[in-house]
Each structure stands twice: as C-alpha cells, then as structure tokens.
Design an enzyme around this catalytic site. Structure first.
Site, PDB file in Angstrom:
ATOM      1  N   SER A   1       1.329   4.104   0.643  1.00 10.93           N
ATOM      2  CA  SER A   1       0.858   5.438   0.261  1.00 10.93           C
ATOM      3  C   SER A   1       1.765   5.965  -0.860  1.00 10.93           C
ATOM      4  CB  SER A   1       0.859   6.336   1.505  1.00 10.93           C
ATOM      5  OG  SER A   1       0.024   7.448   1.348  1.00 10.93           O
TER       6      SER A   1
ATOM      7  N   ASP B   1      -9.626   2.488   5.400  1.00 13.75           N
ATOM      8  CA  ASP B   1      -8.814   3.526   4.747  1.00 13.75           C
ATOM      9  C   ASP B   1      -9.643   4.164   3.640  1.00 13.75           C
ATOM     10  OD1 ASP B   1      -7.006   5.082   3.340  1.00 13.75           O
ATOM     11  OD2 ASP B   1      -5.516   3.493   3.093  1.00 13.75           O
TER      12      ASP B   1
ATOM     13  N   HIS C   1      -6.216   5.114   7.072  1.00 13.36           N
ATOM     14  CA  HIS C   1      -5.009   5.054   6.254  1.00 13.36           C
ATOM     15  C   HIS C   1      -3.763   4.777   7.103  1.00 13.36           C
ATOM     16  CE1 HIS C   1      -2.526   5.761   2.772  1.00 13.36           C
ATOM     17  NE2 HIS C   1      -1.939   6.816   3.297  1.00 13.36           N
TER      18      HIS C   1
END
Lengths: 361, 361
Positions: free
Chosen positions: A152, A308, A341
């Site tokens: 991320s 995700d 995610h």
C-alpha cells in the site's frame, strides 16, 4: 475461496508499540514542495544482525497508519524463518516522516516553541519520506540495501526508493500498491480528509493534543476500513448479524455487527493516531505520480490480490510493464484470496513463498 | 466500454423540483417498528392519463435521495415514447415516507406543536413506505397497478410492493437493487450515518432547520458518491487532473478535480436534503431482508450493471432465483456499462429496451 475468520485479528493493524524503538537525528530537511524542517528525528527499530559486508539490510516501509514495529504488523512475513528472515537479514522498520510514532510529524514539538507543528508542518512528498530513510541508512553505515519492502503506501515508498536511490536498492517488494493513485483512490482519501477538516475541532489544524477532531478522525477511519475489505470478506465476517441481540431495537444506535465493528475501529483509531498526520500522509501519497522507472537499477516483485478493489491488480500489471520498459528484471503475481486490500497484511503463506523466493535468489 | 462524458450531467441526481406536485392526506400510520404518525401527507406527481379501465398506472419509486419528480431524475426512461411511456401509461411518482420533499418526514411539522418531528420521528421500514403508497393509489381509485418500477432503494420498494400488495402489482421492474443489504452495504450507510451523528450540530436530531449538521451531511454525501461510480468511471471523468491549474499548490485545499467534485456534491447536498431523512431512510433500507417472494403474484424484470459494485449483479441473480422459487415469471439482464451504480440513472438505451419489452408484453 473460503474465509478463515481467525485471520482477522485485531493485532494485524494495531501491533503494540515497539519496546526497542530508537531514534536518529538526521538534520534539516528542505522539502520538495518548498517547506523546511529544521531538525528531523526518525524513529526506527531493527531485527537481526548487519553482516560484515553490510549488504544484508532490508528496509520495511509501513502503510498509511503503521509504525516502525514492522515485526508486529507484518508478523506473517518478518521473523526467524519467515520470508523476511531475521536470522539472515538485518531488518529495519522506520516510522514515516509526517507520521505520529516517533518520527518528526505534525504532532511533534516545533523547535521554536516546543508546541506541536500542527498547521505549521509543511506539505511533504514521497521524496521527502525516502530522503529521511536514506539518511538513516547513511547513519547506520549501509551503502546498498538487499531490499526495500512495503505494501500500500509502503509499496509506494519502496518504488520511490528505487528511483531516488538507484544503485542502493538491489530488490524491491511492492505489494498491493501502485505508481500513482487513481481518481477513486484520491476520492476515498479526500472524503476521509474532509471528515477531519470539516470537524470544527480540527481548528485549521491547531487543535490541543487532548481535544482534537476525534469525530472526524473516527469517520475517516470508517471510510478506510470500508475500503480495506472485500464485499465477500464483509459478508463472511459479519453477514447481517445483529450486535448481541436477536431482534433489532429499531433505533439509530448500533443494530448490526458491522456497524459495531466500524464504530469500534473508528473510536480506537483516535487513541493512536494524529489527525494532522492522516492529512499530511494521504496528501503525500495522492501526489505521487511515477511515470517511469528508468532511473531504477532494482529488481522487482509486484504482488496484488484478486479481491483488492482499493489497489486493484491492473495497477500492479501496469507496474510490471513500467519495470520491463525500464529494463529492470520484474515479475508480478496475483494472489487469489478473498480478503480485499487487507490481504497484504493477512497473507503470509502465498505472499511469503513468492517473497522468500524473490529475496533468496 | 467507452465512457461518454456527456452522460454525467448534474441534473441526473438533482432534477429541479416539480411544478405540478400534489399532496394527499392519508391518515394516521402505525409503523411496523412500533411508532405512530398521527397524520401522514404524501407528495406525488403524475404524468399521462389514467385510462377508463384504470389499469395503466405505473408507480415509480425513487432512490435514497430522490423525490416525486421521477420524470426529471429518470428522464432516460420516462416520457412520451420512452420505455415508461407517458402516452400509454399513467405514471405516478411519490416522495418516500421519511423523505424531505413533501411527504411526511423528520423535517415535517409535528401536529402537536408545528415544530419539526426531528428526533420524535419514528423508525420506519419499507413496509411503512409502501403502506403510504398503497393508500395513495386507493385515494386515486386504482385497484391494480400495471407496474411498479425503481432502482436502488426504489427497487427495494418495488420488491416490497409485490409481497405486501399481492394481486395489485402486475409487473415489477427492479434495477440495481437487492433483497437485503449485505454487510458492506450496511457499512457504507453506517459510515455515512456516523458522519452526521458525530457532527455536534446534529444535536441528537433536534437541530434548528437553518443550522443543521451540514459538515457531516456533506461528508455522508461524499461517501455516497464514492460508491455510485466505478473505478473506471472515476478515471474517465477525472483522472489525475488538477483543479484549474497546471501544478499543485501543495496545500490541504482542493488540488485534484475529483476532490472538487466530491466537495461540490457534498456542499450542494446540504442545500436540498435533510440529515434526519438521510438517517431514517438508510436505516429503513438496511432493515429490509426479503427471504422469499412466495407471497408475490407479480412478473419481474431484474437489471444489474457489470461495474456496479454497490449493488453487484450477484444480488440480482439471487433475486431471479427467489422469483423462480416463488413460481413468478422473471428474467434478469446484466448490462455491461462502465458507469457503476449510477448506470441505473444514466442508461436509457439498453435498460430502456428491456423495460419497454417487459412492460409492453
């Protein structure tokens, strides 16, 4: 894809703070966007031993609200015998510039008056974040990293490392990340920012440390959690179950388990995170727009997860193409897991196997 | 799938208020959840003419923040020669119970003191909403509807019509909708509700009409807009374009077009919608949990859109199975368009063709 409820442990995102946290003073920083910090402190932790050749160090970059305690929030990947093997590698976790866990950020005391920087904290970019980390490895006497790794926002930092410090990063592990936020990713960040900025207690950024915009900050966290899970993960974890009752109360308070979860996560967040840090860090990642990796001399492993939707797989496929266009060795793996995610934090098995293979060869 | 920017017109969700709005007093209402309203008004509009047999009426149900002016927000489907052909059908648009566009809702004057119901407004369910609409068609002398039609919350209302008034609804057009909200759908609603409830100006629901929780209400709308579009629609509409400038200002204010859009939508929403209505209506749709259509005597057309992740296609496939299990004629069409949930408002062509065929036969 079956959901293993045991994988959703609270500690994945909220590992206890480090007890071996250290600090380095790395001097003044002229920021890319024009601001200046007169004296920057970076908080970091290390695990494992730096070898004699000083070539076994791995820098781990945290996601938006993480900290230097990488062995806590990434326990599935870091530790003795794990993919990022602390018996083999010297692992360095840092808190990001602009954060609120020891590295200089908006809640840190301003050198002029000892009060928080708050609205005086400059806008920062990924370049500034990595500059601080580069100075840390200079301090530690490390010339070239075995790898940088992150998911991320941490993956965006790892990418920035490879173009900002070419020749100092052999390998980059970039998971659930991207080269530039899409309009939708910026949009989710903006809604979360506005929840804070429109809270009257934000006060233009200059709130007392004990009376900040908790209402807005908790809503911003709820928006975040909505984007971390997949629809199927929400369904498996909560379904339509009511919170501790068989029938609705028919009132505006909490009725469903998912509501309880979001409110709990929102409230808890206000006790560990600074609202201005949230604004500064989301701004920084929204600005990042890497259009080429041609400066890089690194080898890449890109990982994405099928469910995700916040950092969808096509962004990692795009990264693979960028790396190949730059002549860098690169591979991309899409892992089919139902966790959304959050999979980049939860999955040690598949991600770990690919990462172990990538780092070992 | 190419994006036609022209399809994103502001007026799709904010059609001007009706100039032919009428009102019916339909008496007291004992609500399913236990509350009571002493006197209910329903605001409605009609287009076309009721035929002599009184069997050509179609009730159109609006989505969460819509109103009775269906010919405005659903101009792609309603009008002379359109799928819901006002030359053939007598089309009735109503404002939902609990809304804020003329039908009794939290902002309406309480009969006891003329001040808004506000926190005194009872929790309502879909059953209550449809009971009010049933009484309206009783008032209009209509025994059996040619059809009910609606998308999103409007589709949930159309479904509820078919099980609550069996024999009075020949056909039901249910688009971008579901039989029961998933945990993720409840979660998005809850984050939006908390943005309002945690705004100190909400004051437990009893805010002055001119000093309500605008900050929270605008954030709730931003969360909504994030869920209405698909990732690709956001990308096509905004990309990473800056708002009226070539370089970022490097400040916390608006930098990107998508941020400007969300803030604009949020602010605009506070001028046309009541925060308590938002709470009451989202609560109502979260409660709906239709597990069977066995009470129904209607024929169904279910439509879903490939990029709608808020009301995903699997929910419409589930509705198809429920209708078949109940022995009702039913079909489901998934339309491949890039617009996300908003497609049910934007698409007149494909949706219109299926709907026209469905209503005509």
């Amino acid at each position: 894809m079956e959901i293993d409820p045991g994988l959703f442990q609270e500690n994945e995102r909220t590992a206890p703070s480090a007890d071996n946290r250290r600090y380095a003073q790395i001097g003044p920083l002229d920021c890319e966007a024009g601001g200046r910090l007169e004296e920057v402190t970076i908080a970091y932790e290390t695990w494992g031993k730096l070898n004699a050749a000083r070539d076994n160090a791995i820098v781990v970059c945290h996601a938006l609200t993480g900290d230097s305690h990488a062995i806590g929030w990434w326990s599935n990947l870091i530790g003795p015998g794990k993919a990022i093997d602390t018996d083999r590698y010297f692992v360095i976790g840092t808190n990001s510039l602009g954060g609120c866990q020891g590295t200089t950020g908006p809640a840190s005391p301003h050198p002029d008056d000892g009060r928080p920087y708050a609205s005086r904290f400059p806008i920062i970019t990924l370049r500034d974040m990595i500059e601080v980390q580069i100075r840390l490895i200079d301090t530690l006497g490390i010339d070239c990293l075995r790898a940088v790794a992150g998911g991320s926002m941490g993956g965006m930092q790892a990418l920035q490392w490879t173009v900002q410090a070419p020749g100092r990063v052999r390998k980059a592990f970039v998971t659930a990340s991207c080269a530039a936020h899409s309009a939708m990713q910026i949009g989710f960040n903006e809604a979360a920012r506005q929840a804070i900025i429109r809270d009257p207690k934000w006060r233009g950024g200059d709130y007392p440390p004990d009376d900040g915009p908790d209402a807005g900050l908790s809503v911003s966290r709820m928006i975040g959690h909505l984007s971390f899970l997949s629809e199927q993960a929400f369904a498996a974890k909560f379904g339509r179950r009511l919170q501790g009752k068989d029938r609705p109360d028919y009132r505006l308070g909490v009725e469903f388990e998912v509501e309880s979860y979001l409110n709990y996560q929102g409230d808890k967040f206000t006790r560990r995170f600074d609202a201005n840090s949230f604004l500064i860090l989301t701004r920084a990642i929204d600005y990042l727009e890497l259009t080429s990796l041609s400066a890089s001399e690194s080898e890449y492993l890109f990982v994405s997860f099928s469910t995700d939707w916040l950092y969808p797989s096509h962004q990692s496929r795009h990264l693979l193409q960028m790396a190949r266009d730059a002549g860098c060795p690169a591979r991309h793996v899409e892992i089919d897991l139902p966790y959304g995610h959050d999979a980049f934090l939860l999955d040690g098995v598949q991600q770990g196997a690919h990462l172990n293979d990538f780092l070992s060869n």
